[in-house]
Design a protein around this motif. Structure first.
Motif, PDB file in Angstrom:
ATOM      1  N   ALA A 295       0.814  -1.220   0.000  1.00 22.95           N
ATOM      2  CA  ALA A 295       0.000   0.000   0.000  1.00 22.95           C
ATOM      3  C   ALA A 295       0.846   1.268   0.000  1.00 22.95           C
ATOM      4  O   ALA A 295       0.590   2.190   0.769  1.00 22.95           O
ATOM      5  CB  ALA A 295      -0.939  -0.008   1.199  1.00 22.95           C
ATOM      6  N   ASP A 296       1.873   1.323  -0.857  1.00 19.99           N
ATOM      7  CA  ASP A 296       2.679   2.540  -1.033  1.00 19.99           C
ATOM      8  C   ASP A 296       3.277   3.060   0.270  1.00 19.99           C
ATOM      9  O   ASP A 296       3.303   4.267   0.521  1.00 19.99           O
ATOM     10  CB  ASP A 296       1.847   3.645  -1.688  1.00 19.99           C
ATOM     11  CG  ASP A 296       1.590   3.363  -3.165  1.00 19.99           C
ATOM     12  OD1 ASP A 296       2.273   2.477  -3.726  1.00 19.99           O
ATOM     13  OD2 ASP A 296       0.725   4.025  -3.758  1.00 19.99           O
ATOM     14  N   GLY A 297       3.730   2.154   1.123  1.00 23.46           N
ATOM     15  CA  GLY A 297       4.465   2.575   2.315  1.00 23.46           C
ATOM     16  C   GLY A 297       3.626   2.883   3.534  1.00 23.46           C
ATOM     17  O   GLY A 297       4.166   3.334   4.548  1.00 23.46           O
ATOM     18  N   ILE A 298       2.318   2.672   3.473  1.00 22.47           N
ATOM     19  CA  ILE A 298       1.491   2.868   4.658  1.00 22.47           C
ATOM     20  C   ILE A 298       0.810   1.539   4.988  1.00 22.47           C
ATOM     21  O   ILE A 298       0.697   0.670   4.126  1.00 22.47           O
ATOM     22  CB  ILE A 298       0.424   3.973   4.452  1.00 22.47           C
ATOM     23  CG1 ILE A 298      -0.616   3.547   3.396  1.00 22.47           C
ATOM     24  CG2 ILE A 298       1.074   5.287   4.061  1.00 22.47           C
ATOM     25  CD1 ILE A 298      -1.776   4.510   3.268  1.00 22.47           C
ATOM     26  N   PRO A 299       0.391   1.323   6.241  1.00 23.27           N
ATOM     27  CA  PRO A 299      -0.310   0.074   6.581  1.00 23.27           C
ATOM     28  C   PRO A 299      -1.515  -0.160   5.682  1.00 23.27           C
ATOM     29  O   PRO A 299      -2.261   0.773   5.372  1.00 23.27           O
ATOM     30  CB  PRO A 299      -0.729   0.302   8.046  1.00 23.27           C
ATOM     31  CG  PRO A 299       0.253   1.296   8.568  1.00 23.27           C
ATOM     32  CD  PRO A 299       0.578   2.197   7.416  1.00 23.27           C
TER      33      PRO A 299
ATOM     34  N   PHE B 180      -2.614  11.199   2.701  1.00 25.33           N
ATOM     35  CA  PHE B 180      -1.343  10.543   3.044  1.00 25.33           C
ATOM     36  C   PHE B 180      -0.166  10.987   2.181  1.00 25.33           C
ATOM     37  O   PHE B 180       0.984  10.649   2.488  1.00 25.33           O
ATOM     38  CB  PHE B 180      -1.484   9.021   2.911  1.00 25.33           C
ATOM     39  CG  PHE B 180      -2.561   8.429   3.768  1.00 25.33           C
ATOM     40  CD1 PHE B 180      -2.543   8.577   5.143  1.00 25.33           C
ATOM     41  CD2 PHE B 180      -3.607   7.731   3.195  1.00 25.33           C
ATOM     42  CE1 PHE B 180      -3.538   8.029   5.932  1.00 25.33           C
ATOM     43  CE2 PHE B 180      -4.609   7.177   3.970  1.00 25.33           C
ATOM     44  CZ  PHE B 180      -4.572   7.328   5.340  1.00 25.33           C
ATOM     45  N   GLY B 181      -0.437  11.704   1.081  1.00 28.03           N
ATOM     46  CA  GLY B 181       0.645  12.107   0.195  1.00 28.03           C
ATOM     47  C   GLY B 181       1.218  10.956  -0.610  1.00 28.03           C
ATOM     48  O   GLY B 181       2.364  11.027  -1.057  1.00 28.03           O
ATOM     49  N   ILE B 182       0.435   9.880  -0.819  1.00 25.05           N
ATOM     50  CA  ILE B 182       0.922   8.721  -1.565  1.00 25.05           C
ATOM     51  C   ILE B 182       0.349   8.738  -2.968  1.00 25.05           C
ATOM     52  O   ILE B 182      -0.707   9.301  -3.225  1.00 25.05           O
ATOM     53  CB  ILE B 182       0.535   7.399  -0.866  1.00 25.05           C
ATOM     54  CG1 ILE B 182      -0.986   7.277  -0.727  1.00 25.05           C
ATOM     55  CG2 ILE B 182       1.198   7.301   0.496  1.00 25.05           C
ATOM     56  CD1 ILE B 182      -1.448   5.937  -0.187  1.00 25.05           C
TER      57      ILE B 182
ATOM     58  N   TYR C  16       1.593   9.227   9.397  1.00 32.53           N
ATOM     59  CA  TYR C  16       1.356   8.884   7.996  1.00 32.53           C
ATOM     60  C   TYR C  16       0.558   9.963   7.255  1.00 32.53           C
ATOM     61  O   TYR C  16       0.258   9.802   6.064  1.00 32.53           O
ATOM     62  CB  TYR C  16       0.616   7.547   7.857  1.00 32.53           C
ATOM     63  CG  TYR C  16       1.426   6.363   8.332  1.00 32.53           C
ATOM     64  CD1 TYR C  16       2.437   5.807   7.544  1.00 32.53           C
ATOM     65  CD2 TYR C  16       1.177   5.798   9.588  1.00 32.53           C
ATOM     66  CE1 TYR C  16       3.166   4.718   7.982  1.00 32.53           C
ATOM     67  CE2 TYR C  16       1.911   4.707  10.035  1.00 32.53           C
ATOM     68  CZ  TYR C  16       2.903   4.173   9.238  1.00 32.53           C
ATOM     69  OH  TYR C  16       3.639   3.098   9.679  1.00 32.53           O
ATOM     70  N   LEU C  17       0.211  11.034   7.931  1.00 34.05           N
ATOM     71  CA  LEU C  17      -0.575  12.086   7.310  1.00 34.05           C
ATOM     72  C   LEU C  17       0.317  13.057   6.552  1.00 34.05           C
ATOM     73  O   LEU C  17       1.456  13.313   6.945  1.00 34.05           O
ATOM     74  CB  LEU C  17      -1.382  12.845   8.366  1.00 34.05           C
ATOM     75  CG  LEU C  17      -2.470  12.059   9.092  1.00 34.05           C
ATOM     76  CD1 LEU C  17      -3.076  12.908  10.200  1.00 34.05           C
ATOM     77  CD2 LEU C  17      -3.548  11.604   8.117  1.00 34.05           C
TER      78      LEU C  17
END
Length: 287
Positions: A81-85, A248-250, A161-162
């Motif tokens: 998930a692009d570096g987030i949980p 999240f900036g993802i 993660y925000l």
């Protein structure tokens, strides 16, 4: 009484309603905003009356599928998930998608749920809006769960993660576009649903397929490059991506595709208002 004719005039009179434009319709919605709230509350009561668990379904229905999808896709299949949980990613995507899907499905039933008001004048367009109240309440619940989830991972991993910044405005833009898109489609489907209930069954199947074609279960980065253009033709894809990027900036914001999605929603809104105004009176009279 010469010169006075008692014969009826050969002229005929036809009384028709003027088809309102978008601005006139929005003004009507604002004028009858209290009635819209009343219809929203009425919709919620109709949906959950005569159930054993009652209002607990407001939490069970939206949260159980998210937990199940996290188990299958996050734990068993190991989707990244692009570096987030993964649960955080899935919860964010579900917020946007369910706002759209629930608003569309219940907005489609707007005329059916509030058909008892046809004996008095109300702008019929507020009926789909009132039925969409469940989507708004579902949004509030899911945003609360999302906030709790962010707090949990912040405490566990030491990072929120925000993404804070000007891009956060995309969160609001994405939510507004999801509602606008759902309402624009519901202006058509609510009329069709009054003519045949098969519309509801078809719509359930369509949204199930549409869900898979929207990057909710998976990030856009996992889509092969040659397929991304096709995926982004789905208006809900850039809307979902914009929400994740703002939160999240993802991924990528895909601003061009988001602008196209906004234009599509506005075009559908304009066409839907004219179609609804032209068709709903005949539909309700034929009930």
């Amino acid at each position: 009484m010469s010169g006075t004719s008692l014969e009826p005039s050969p002229r005929t009179w036809e009384i028709t309603s003027e088809i309102p434009g978008p601005l006139h319709t929005l003004a009507d919605v604002w004028t009858y905003r209290r009635l819209t709230v009343f219809l929203g509350v009425r919709s919620l009561r109709k949906i959950y009356r005569r159930t054993i668990l009652g209002w607990l379904w407001l939490f069970i229905i939206p949260l159980f599928p998210v937990a199940l999808r996290t188990l299958v896709f996050g734990m068993l299949l190991g989707v990244m998930a692009d570096g987030i949980p993964y649960f955080l990613f899935l919860m964010a995507g579900t917020v946007v998608w369910d706002l759209f899907a629930i608003a569309l499905l219940w907005g489609t039933r707007g005329l059916e749920l509030h058909g008892g008001t046809q004996d008095v004048y109300v702008p019929r367009v507020i009926m789909p809006i009132g039925a969409m109240a469940l989507a708004v309440l579902d949004l509030v619940i899911k945003l609360g769960v999302l906030a709790a989830t962010i707090a949990y991972f912040w405490a566990r991993d030491g990072r929120s993660y925000l993404a804070f910044g000007s891009s956060s405005a995309l969160i609001v833009v994405a939510l507004l576009l999801a509602v606008l898109f759902a309402f624009s489609l519901a202006l058509f489907t609510s009329v069709w649903s009054e003519r045949t209930r098969e519309v509801r069954f078809v719509l359930n199947q369509l949204t199930a397929v549409w869900y898979v074609a929207t990057p909710v279960l998976y990030p856009m980065s996992s889509v092969p490059e040659e397929w991304r253009t096709w995926v982004l033709l789905n208006p809900m894809a850039p809307i979902t991506n914009a929400f994740n990027y703002g939160l999240f900036g993802i991924g990528e914001p895909h601003l061009r595709e988001l602008g196209i999605a906004a234009l599509v929603a506005l075009a559908l809104l304009t066409a839907g208002i004219r179609y609804f105004a032209a068709q709903d009176a005949a539909t309700i009279d034929a009930r």
